[in-house]
Design a protein around this motif. Structure first.
Motif, mmCIF file in Angstrom:
data_model
loop_
_atom_site.group_PDB
_atom_site.id
_atom_site.type_symbol
_atom_site.label_atom_id
_atom_site.label_comp_id
_atom_site.label_asym_id
_atom_site.label_seq_id
_atom_site.Cartn_x
_atom_site.Cartn_y
_atom_site.Cartn_z
ATOM 1 N N ARG A 59 0.360 -79.290 -33.574
ATOM 2 C CA ARG A 59 1.281 -78.890 -34.834
ATOM 3 C C ARG A 59 0.854 -77.702 -35.547
ATOM 4 N N ASP A 60 -0.439 -77.715 -35.600
ATOM 5 C CA ASP A 60 -1.422 -76.656 -36.351
ATOM 6 C C ASP A 60 -0.830 -75.385 -35.718
ATOM 7 N N ILE A 61 -1.202 -75.273 -34.704
ATOM 8 C CA ILE A 61 -0.772 -74.051 -33.802
ATOM 9 C C ILE A 61 0.495 -73.432 -34.047
ATOM 10 N N HIS A 62 1.478 -74.495 -33.914
ATOM 11 C CA HIS A 62 2.866 -74.332 -34.251
ATOM 12 C C HIS A 62 3.475 -73.751 -35.404
ATOM 13 N N ILE A 63 2.911 -74.460 -36.321
ATOM 14 C CA ILE A 63 3.119 -73.956 -37.890
ATOM 15 C C ILE A 63 2.669 -72.656 -38.026
ATOM 16 N N THR A 64 1.177 -72.303 -37.815
ATOM 17 C CA THR A 64 0.658 -71.254 -37.867
ATOM 18 C C THR A 64 1.412 -69.957 -37.479
ATOM 19 N N LEU A 65 1.955 -70.322 -36.130
ATOM 20 C CA LEU A 65 2.643 -68.934 -35.446
ATOM 21 C C LEU A 65 4.123 -68.901 -36.321
ATOM 22 N N ASP A 83 19.698 -57.032 -28.251
ATOM 23 C CA ASP A 83 18.961 -56.448 -26.877
ATOM 24 C C ASP A 83 18.065 -57.666 -26.355
ATOM 25 N N ILE A 84 17.521 -58.316 -27.019
ATOM 26 C CA ILE A 84 16.597 -59.249 -26.638
ATOM 27 C C ILE A 84 16.584 -60.606 -27.197
ATOM 28 N N LEU A 85 17.030 -61.688 -26.441
ATOM 29 C CA LEU A 85 17.284 -63.027 -26.986
ATOM 30 C C LEU A 85 16.168 -63.810 -26.305
ATOM 31 N N ILE A 86 15.404 -64.625 -27.247
ATOM 32 C CA ILE A 86 14.363 -65.566 -27.026
ATOM 33 C C ILE A 86 14.940 -66.863 -27.274
ATOM 34 N N GLN A 87 15.125 -67.753 -25.940
ATOM 35 C CA GLN A 87 15.378 -69.212 -26.445
ATOM 36 C C GLN A 87 14.221 -70.210 -26.369
ATOM 37 N N GLY A 88 13.949 -70.541 -27.541
ATOM 38 C CA GLY A 88 12.806 -71.485 -27.703
ATOM 39 C C GLY A 88 11.893 -71.177 -28.747
ATOM 40 N N GLY A 89 11.754 -72.172 -29.835
ATOM 41 C CA GLY A 89 11.024 -71.840 -30.971
ATOM 42 C C GLY A 89 9.549 -72.575 -30.907
ATOM 43 N N GLY A 90 8.931 -72.959 -29.671
ATOM 44 C CA GLY A 90 7.738 -73.446 -29.725
ATOM 45 C C GLY A 90 6.718 -72.278 -29.667
ATOM 46 N N ASP A 120 8.725 -80.632 -41.525
ATOM 47 C CA ASP A 120 9.276 -81.275 -40.490
ATOM 48 C C ASP A 120 8.401 -81.493 -39.353
ATOM 49 N N LEU A 121 7.732 -80.374 -39.184
ATOM 50 C CA LEU A 121 6.577 -80.453 -37.943
ATOM 51 C C LEU A 121 5.433 -80.718 -38.245
ATOM 52 N N ALA A 122 4.989 -80.686 -39.781
ATOM 53 C CA ALA A 122 3.582 -81.563 -40.181
ATOM 54 C C ALA A 122 3.491 -82.794 -39.825
#
Length: 385
Positions: free
Chosen positions: A110-116, A7-14, A45-47
């Motif tokens: 990177r911290d907000i990215h990993i926490t999410l 139903d819903i496609l989200i493009q982007g994993g930021g 890899d993000l850390a």
């Protein structure tokens, strides 16, 4: 060629795409939602990736708290001092006068990215129809067919694959971590120099290790990047002054080009653009990610209203109506935030004498007119609904 449907496609994993997915699934766990994420499945890899400090407003903290996505390591801002280097005019904002726990927060990207990512994984365990694919968002070998497509690819200025409307400020931001002699805890400094804003912001490393954001011409910024540590610190001291004592150490210097990209229309048929995919801003007011998170939160509310309802409510025309209603609801906040950021980026780099005088008067008026200062601060913290 195989394909999948949702139903819903989200493009982007930021951060914006992750937050949008989390808010949708929190409100509607049974949503048929697919997230296409170009990043590795491994957080390690993000850390080691983007360590720059990002300004998040207190309003963003309240939103992220709803999905348990607030990083442990962050630095609060209790006071903001704004002034012109070598010119009159200054303003001081404090959390006490605005009756808030904090004016804002500084967190490593990177911290907000990993926490999410971690928050979304916790929600994923209760979401049977959610698919998180770590793949290129434009993978033609396994296309995803969706009733609604959310573009949250983001990207930095000049590294985005779209340019519609905007402005190249002819500026670069040099960022890094700087150790100082005598910093006041939880205080942020914004100095407007002849080339652009110079910000010194708290960090979670301690009261005397601060985040530096120094905006200037690409040539000057490149020159500063290549200076020895001692010469760089001397240059920074001369530009900033002695309000926080001596600058003792600099590390992790990086450059980012600055400009404004924004889409005039953020919806088309069954597609919608949010975050940096809709608008990439100058960092002068620290509003880019905050605006993107408000996009994600309000879009999630709108999409849950569509897909948690009856099948009739999910017809193409109904989805398009919902997206157009979303775009209309974001118009004031987007226009105000984009306009304010663009205005500050341009006006606070002008060296014309009338403009310099007007800036000083504006900062002085801001200090002595509390209602104006409060209104500006609330826009920065919460945006407009």
């Amino acid at each position: 060629m195989s394909s999948t449907q949702c139903d819903i496609l989200i493009q982007g994993g930021g951060p914006v795409g992750l937050a949008c997915a989390a808010w949708i699934l929190q409100k509607f766990p049974d949503a048929y939602l697919t997230l296409l994420d170009r990043n590795s499945v491994d957080d390690a890899d993000l850390a080691a990736a983007d360590s720059r400090g990002i300004a998040l407003s207190h309003g963003s903290k309240l939103l992220l708290d709803t999905i348990d996505a607030w990083p442990v390591e962050c630095a609060d801002i209790h006071r903001v001092h704004v002034s012109q280097a070598g010119r009159f005019g200054r303003a001081l904002m404090t959390r006490e006068e605005l009756h808030q726990d904090a004016l804002g927060h500084i967190i490593r990207y990177r911290d907000i990215h990993i926490t999410l990512r971690q928050a979304l994984r916790a929600i994923q365990s209760k979401s049977p129809n959610f698919m998180w694919q770590h793949t290129d968002a434009k993978d033609e070998h396994n296309p995803v067919l969706a009733k609604c497509i959310v573009h949250a690819e983001g990207g930095l200025f000049k590294k985005q694959d779209w340019v519609e409307s905007g402005r190249d400020y002819g500026q670069s931001a040099l960022v890094g971590l700087v150790e100082v002699e005598n910093a006041a805890p939880q205080q942020a400094w914004e100095r407007f120099t002849s080339e652009g804003p110079l910000a010194v912001l708290p960090s979670h490393y301690g009261p005397n290790i601060l985040n530096l954001v120094w905006c200037g011409s690409p040539e000057s910024s490149q020159h500063r990047l290549q200076l020895s540590d001692a010469d760089f610190l001397n240059s920074l001291q001369n530009e900033f002054g002695s309000r926080i004592g001596r600058f003792l150490k600099i590390q992790d210097r990086r450059l980012y080009e600055l400009g404004l990209n924004y889409r005039k229309q953020i919806t088309k048929d069954n597609e919608v653009w949010i975050g940096n995919a809709a608008q990439a801003l100058h960092p002068v007011a620290g509003q880019g990610l905050n605006l993107g998170l408000r996009d994600a939160f309000l879009l999630a509310e709108k999409l849950v209203g569509v897909f948690a309802g009856s099948v009739e409510n999910q017809a193409a025309g109904k989805i398009q109506e919902a997206l157009e209603a979303y775009a209309q609801s974001r118009k004031v906040d987007r226009t105000t935030t984009i306009g304010l950021t663009d205005f500050m980026a341009r006006v606070f780099t002008s060296n014309l004498v009338p403009v310099v005088m007007a800036r000083g008067l504006a900062l002085s008026a801001l200090q002595w007119l509390p209602p104006v200062k409060t209104a500006l601060a609330r826009q920065m913290m919460f945006g407009r609904r």
